[in-house]
Design a protein around this motif. Structure first.
Motif, PDB file in Angstrom:
ATOM      1  N   MET A 147       0.825  -1.200   0.000  1.00  0.00           N
ATOM      2  CA  MET A 147       0.000   0.000   0.000  1.00  0.00           C
ATOM      3  C   MET A 147       0.862   1.255   0.000  1.00  0.00           C
ATOM      4  O   MET A 147       0.584   2.215  -0.720  1.00  0.00           O
ATOM      5  N   LEU A 148       1.931   1.266   0.797  1.00  0.00           N
ATOM      6  CA  LEU A 148       2.797   2.438   0.828  1.00  0.00           C
ATOM      7  C   LEU A 148       3.535   2.613  -0.493  1.00  0.00           C
ATOM      8  O   LEU A 148       3.777   3.738  -0.928  1.00  0.00           O
ATOM      9  N   GLY A 149       3.902   1.497  -1.109  1.00  0.00           N
ATOM     10  CA  GLY A 149       4.514   1.602  -2.424  1.00  0.00           C
ATOM     11  C   GLY A 149       3.558   2.203  -3.437  1.00  0.00           C
ATOM     12  O   GLY A 149       3.938   3.014  -4.283  1.00  0.00           O
ATOM     13  N   SER A 150       2.292   1.827  -3.338  1.00  0.00           N
ATOM     14  CA  SER A 150       1.281   2.374  -4.239  1.00  0.00           C
ATOM     15  C   SER A 150       0.999   3.838  -3.952  1.00  0.00           C
ATOM     16  O   SER A 150       0.480   4.553  -4.813  1.00  0.00           O
ATOM     17  N   ALA A 151       1.332   4.296  -2.738  1.00  0.00           N
ATOM     18  CA  ALA A 151       1.131   5.704  -2.407  1.00  0.00           C
ATOM     19  C   ALA A 151       1.953   6.591  -3.327  1.00  0.00           C
ATOM     20  O   ALA A 151       1.581   7.739  -3.599  1.00  0.00           O
ATOM     21  N   PHE A 152       3.075   6.067  -3.816  1.00  0.00           N
ATOM     22  CA  PHE A 152       3.887   6.813  -4.776  1.00  0.00           C
ATOM     23  C   PHE A 152       3.080   7.113  -6.029  1.00  0.00           C
ATOM     24  O   PHE A 152       3.096   8.228  -6.556  1.00  0.00           O
TER      25      PHE A 152
END
Length: 369
Positions: free
Chosen positions: A111-116
């Motif tokens: 999820m944090l990677g997708s925040a990019f």
């Protein structure tokens, strides 16, 4: 009497060749600079200096490219500035997903990677919205990348160092104890608990000990298992690019004007970007629950359905009107499948990245998930 043709593209479809060439180079040089920054400069900078340092350098280079774009009108200087800004973007897009992956907890890493991706789409929406305003001139538009770059330059070192990089640097300098201490301090800040930090540090050390030695480049082609993964990862990226979504996001207003869309092209581009944001938010909500592969298959299936529908409707429109073609129908239905195209990016740990970053992340996904 023939209607007057607007050389700026506002009232007609004919533009001087020099103008078209200028637009093409202006857009392409940013992409080429990003490729150069991500593939050539970012790996040694990130590996030797650190993730935070690479992001600082990338943002600083971006600012160096943005300022001349806003101040000068000489074509050669403008194009050089576009290339320089692209270099900075490439370095940041290489280092930032790596930093996110190394500091985030495993349970929310996807999820944090997708925040990019989410934040990048959000930035595109802001830019598209501002471009619909008459008072927002081209100098202000070109200045937009400089503001987040400046904020990152001022604040990036407020974040703790990557624990993994701290360990690697300590080993490289012959002082693993110092590296372990830096990594533990960073993990305590990140996790808020010394006990949890010590447990994660132990896992990190064990994972690094189990890593195999670095293999030569020829292994990518000589090892059948690795070569298969490379083909799959590269094929996914190539097919995702050939969906055409990047062309729409980069040249959307121009394409929509050529399609004679019955609304303002900038407003239509804003709507497309909003759907882009919806697709990204949907991906973030379920990526850690369902995994990359099922979402990629679902998104690809949905894209297939909508693209077949687009082709059928385009053919029907051409039968009814000789001048309306695929571009027109794409302008009418692309807001629907823009978020679907984003769903194909679920194979990427970072959501979106350029060149080598996407390839490396997809290799990880191909081997693990």
């Amino acid at each position: 009497q023939q209607p007057e043709k607007d050389c700026r593209g506002g009232g007609g479809s004919h533009k001087p060749l020099t103008y078209t060439t200028f637009l093409s180079w202006g857009s392409s040089l940013v992409q080429f600079g990003a490729f150069f920054g991500a593939v050539i400069l970012a790996p040694p900078i990130t590996g030797r200096l650190g993730r935070r340092e690479a992001m600082f350098i990338g943002c600083f280079i971006t600012i160096l490219g943005v300022v001349p774009m806003c101040l000068f009108i000489q074509q050669q200087l403008f194009e050089s500035a576009r290339f320089i800004a692209g270099i900075g973007v490439g370095i940041v897009t290489y280092a930032l997903p790596m930093f996110i992956a190394e500091v985030s907890p495993a349970q929310i890493r996807g999820m944090l990677g997708s925040a990019f991706q989410l934040l990048m789409v959000f930035g595109m929406i802001i830019a598209a919205l501002l471009n619909t305003q008459a008072w927002f001139n081209y100098r202000l538009s070109f200045s937009l990348p400089g503001y987040p770059a400046l904020i990152m330059c001022l604040g990036i070192f407020c974040f703790p160092v990557s624990p993994r990089f701290a360990l690697i640097k300590g080993i490289r300098q012959g002082n693993p104890e110092k590296g372990a201490k830096r990594a533990l301090d960073a993990l305590i800040k990140l996790r808020g608990s010394k006990k949890a930090a010590e447990a994660e540090l132990l896992e990190l050390k064990q994972s690094m000990e189990n890593e195999e030695e670095e293999a030569p480049w020829s292994t990518l082609f000589r090892d059948p298992s690795i070569f298969k993964r490379i083909l799959i990862a590269s094929g996914l990226q190539w097919m995702q690019q050939f969906t055409g979504i990047n062309a729409l996001l980069s040249y959307g207003p121009s394409m929509l004007k050529e399609a004679h869309l019955q609304m303002d092209a900038e407003v239509a581009q804003f709507i497309i970007n909003c759907f882009n944001l919806v697709g990204t938010a949907m991906m973030m909500a379920v990526i850690d629950k369902f995994g990359r592969r099922p979402l990629m298959l679902m998104g690809s299936s949905m894209m297939f359905v909508f693209m077949v529908a687009a082709g059928i409707i385009a053919m029907e429109m051409e039968k009814g009107s000789g001048h309306v073609g695929h571009t027109a129908i794409a302008g009418k239905i692309d807001p629907i499948f823009a978020p679907v195209s984003n769903m194909t990016n679920v194979t990427n740990m970072t959501g979106v990245a350029t060149g080598a970053v996407r390839l490396l992340v997809d290799v990880v996904d191909a081997t693990g998930g």
